[in-house]
Design a protein around this motif. Structure first.
Motif, PDB file in Angstrom:
ATOM      1  N   THR A 101       0.844  -1.204   0.000  1.00  0.00           N
ATOM      2  CA  THR A 101       0.000   0.000   0.000  1.00  0.00           C
ATOM      3  C   THR A 101       0.874   1.247   0.000  1.00  0.00           C
ATOM      4  N   SER A 102       1.916   1.226   0.836  1.00  0.00           N
ATOM      5  CA  SER A 102       2.780   2.410   0.926  1.00  0.00           C
ATOM      6  C   SER A 102       3.381   2.750  -0.434  1.00  0.00           C
ATOM      7  N   PHE A 130      -3.588   7.419   8.836  1.00  0.00           N
ATOM      8  CA  PHE A 130      -2.638   6.349   9.139  1.00  0.00           C
ATOM      9  C   PHE A 130      -1.211   6.861   8.890  1.00  0.00           C
ATOM     10  N   THR A 132       1.669   5.878   7.696  1.00  0.00           N
ATOM     11  CA  THR A 132       2.414   5.759   6.439  1.00  0.00           C
ATOM     12  C   THR A 132       1.915   6.779   5.423  1.00  0.00           C
ATOM     13  N   ASP A 133       0.634   7.061   5.432  1.00  0.00           N
ATOM     14  CA  ASP A 133       0.076   8.046   4.496  1.00  0.00           C
ATOM     15  C   ASP A 133       0.672   9.424   4.766  1.00  0.00           C
ATOM     16  N   ASP A 207      -7.766   6.062   0.439  1.00  0.00           N
ATOM     17  CA  ASP A 207      -7.109   4.918   1.062  1.00  0.00           C
ATOM     18  C   ASP A 207      -8.221   4.019   1.595  1.00  0.00           C
ATOM     19  N   CYS A 209      -7.829   0.913   2.908  1.00  0.00           N
ATOM     20  CA  CYS A 209      -7.293  -0.194   3.718  1.00  0.00           C
ATOM     21  C   CYS A 209      -8.293  -0.720   4.740  1.00  0.00           C
ATOM     22  N   HIS A 210      -8.980   0.187   5.434  1.00  0.00           N
ATOM     23  CA  HIS A 210      -9.887  -0.264   6.488  1.00  0.00           C
ATOM     24  C   HIS A 210     -11.332  -0.347   6.034  1.00  0.00           C
ATOM     25  N   TYR A 232      -4.312  -7.652   3.230  1.00  0.00           N
ATOM     26  CA  TYR A 232      -4.037  -8.552   4.379  1.00  0.00           C
ATOM     27  C   TYR A 232      -4.943  -8.270   5.568  1.00  0.00           C
ATOM     28  N   LYS A 233      -5.806  -7.255   5.445  1.00  0.00           N
ATOM     29  CA  LYS A 233      -6.723  -6.957   6.555  1.00  0.00           C
ATOM     30  C   LYS A 233      -7.963  -7.843   6.388  1.00  0.00           C
TER      31      LYS A 233
HETATM   32  C1  LIG Z   1      -2.778  -0.838   7.129  1.00  0.00           C
HETATM   33  C2  LIG Z   1      -2.764   0.483   6.437  1.00  0.00           C
HETATM   34  C3  LIG Z   1      -1.713   0.825   5.570  1.00  0.00           C
HETATM   35  C4  LIG Z   1      -0.578  -0.137   5.418  1.00  0.00           C
HETATM   36  O1  LIG Z   1       0.356   0.136   4.462  1.00  0.00           O
HETATM   37  P1  LIG Z   1       1.491  -0.954   4.204  1.00  0.00           P
HETATM   38  O2  LIG Z   1       2.271  -0.426   3.098  1.00  0.00           O
HETATM   39  O3  LIG Z   1       0.802  -2.268   3.918  1.00  0.00           O
HETATM   40  O4  LIG Z   1       2.281  -1.102   5.450  1.00  0.00           O
HETATM   41  C5  LIG Z   1      -1.789   2.034   4.905  1.00  0.00           C
HETATM   42  N1  LIG Z   1      -2.833   2.885   5.110  1.00  0.00           N
HETATM   43  C6  LIG Z   1      -3.839   2.586   5.962  1.00  0.00           C
HETATM   44  C7  LIG Z   1      -4.981   3.534   6.152  1.00  0.00           C
HETATM   45  C8  LIG Z   1      -3.826   1.381   6.659  1.00  0.00           C
HETATM   46  O5  LIG Z   1      -4.805   1.077   7.505  1.00  0.00           O
END
Ligand SMILES: *Cc1c(COP(=O)(O)O)cnc(C)c1O
Length: 400
Positions: A101-102, A130, A132-133, A207, A209-210, A232-233
């Motif tokens: 995702t990153s 999150f 990383t964002d 995003d 992811c959730h 993977y979630k």
């Molecule tokens: C879990 C998550 C990520 C994870 O990014 P990775 O590159 O898989 O580590 C990114 N953004 C959000 C909102 C998440 O919940």
């Protein structure tokens, strides 16, 4: 209601749950009696092990390098299209899987910022998104001489349409937001926010992811520009499984991504001089796709095809409502939206001793997530979580 009352209610809810039979498809062995982290690392399916063994024996072991031509070269977009159709409302040809995702967020956000017209020097992001964002966008801003405009975000809620309207303007290049907030579970009004961003002449990257696999997503209908999300979630792709990216067709051949490897080139196996972007969404690929790591996602998507995202969302709403009810009865502070329509698939509770409580629960086989500084996050993966699990796990918490 008492603990015994909730256990009885849970039994009724499980008996009436049309998705209940699917729970046995998951690996449920081990000492965990209540798993509240399926929104962070989903449980594996029983067939995942078989699928990996079959892949090793056949696709890899027998077909060997011929499998590249037979199926692997196309896998990023074949699986992307499947995920797009089943879960995120994307017509074919706009979704791919591969990278994390990153990395995908970097590629798409950088492409959007680079492609923004002169004077558009701001990237809008939530200050509670999150990590990383936030870090990636800080990096892109530094690399490209742009400025971040932070939307101050209520940690118990999320970003409203009005806040976005206030933040965007003629200087906005890109808005990056989570559809479901990782902390509170707040479900953003993505259609309205997308419209507001477009009115300001900017692009939006969602995003997911959730939200993917817990709530319905309608990227095409929203008019979204870009999106990324984890597998993977909720989707059971396994630890570190590749992510997915969506790029609306109107941006193909217009936006240019920064990691121009051979898999994103037109006819990569010609090994020709000079980079020429591939047609369509493949131009957002970079290197060799992580084929082995995509096997569990394939079987995860099969299960979603069987269940249907509408039924998944209905159960998810019922699970989070039940968790809120138990928390209320125990006098626990709920740090998530109370309106089920504004809530994704998890509920966060606030407690000054959250860290110690979560550590003690883990010792007892009840597994929520600790979210600094004081959050206990109860993730309720709809396909693998029973109402009985909610009652017993939250019962253990309230008795501590
Ligand atoms: C879990 C998550 C990520 C994870 O990014 P990775 O590159 O898989 O580590 C990114 N953004 C959000 C909102 C998440 O919940």
């Amino acid at each position: 209601m008492t603990g015994a009352g909730f256990a009885a209610r849970a039994a009724e809810l499980d008996a009436a749950d049309p998705l209940a039979p699917l729970r046995d498809r998951f690996v449920l062995d081990g000492d965990v009696t209540a798993y509240f982290d399926g929104n962070s690392l989903g449980r594996p399916l029983r067939v995942t092990g078989e699928a990996l063994a079959a892949f090793t024996a056949h696709d890899w072991g027998s077909r060997l390098i011929r499998s590249w031509d037979e199926q692997w070269v196309e896998l990023p977009t074949v699986l992307g299209d499947r995920l797009g159709a089943l879960l995120v409302g994307a017509a074919a040809g706009q979704t791919l899987v591969g990278d994390s995702t990153s990395v995908l967020l970097y590629k798409l956000a950088r492409a959007a910022v680079d492609g923004a017209g002169g004077g558009r020097d701001e990237i809008v992001v939530s200050d509670d998104d999150f990590p990383t964002d936030r870090y990636l966008l800080e990096g892109i801003a530094a690399e490209t001489g742009r400025t971040l405009r932070w939307i101050p975000t209520d940690p118990d809620g999320g970003v409203s349409v009005e806040q976005v309207a206030e933040a965007v303007g003629p200087r906005t290049a890109l808005v990056v937001l989570s559809h479901v907030a990782y902390r509170s579970g707040y479900l953003a009004d993505a259609a309205a926010i997308t419209a507001v961003v477009h009115d300001a002449g900017a692009l939006v990257c969602w995003d997911l992811c959730h939200s993917v696999g817990a709530v319905p997503v309608a990227l095409d209908a929203w008019g979204a520009d870009l999106a990324v999300g984890c597998t993977y979630k909720y989707l059971g792709g396994g630890p570190g499984s590749p992510a997915f990216a969506y790029v609306a067709a109107r941006h193909h051949g217009v936006l240019r991504q920064p990691v121009q490897g051979w898999f994103g080139r037109s006819d990569p196996f010609a090994m020709a001089a000079g980079y020429v972007p591939a047609e369509g969404v493949r131009q957002f690929l970079s290197g060799t796709p992580p084929v082995l790591a995509l096997v569990p996602l394939r079987v995860g998507l099969d299960l979603y095809a069987e269940a249907g995202i509408g039924a998944v969302r209905a159960k998810s709403e019922a699970l989070t409502a039940f968790a809120v009810e138990i928390a209320d009865a125990a006098g626990l502070e709920v740090a998530s939206p109370r309106d089920p329509a504004r809530r994704g698939g998890h509920v966060t509770l606030r407690h000054p001793d959250a860290r110690a409580i979560v550590a003690e629960l883990w010792r007892r086989g009840v597994v929520p997530d600790f979210r600094a500084p004081d959050g206990i996050r109860i993730g309720l993966a709809p396909l693998s979580t029973s109402f009985a699990e909610v009652a017993s796990g939250l019962g253990a918490l309230t008795r501590l």
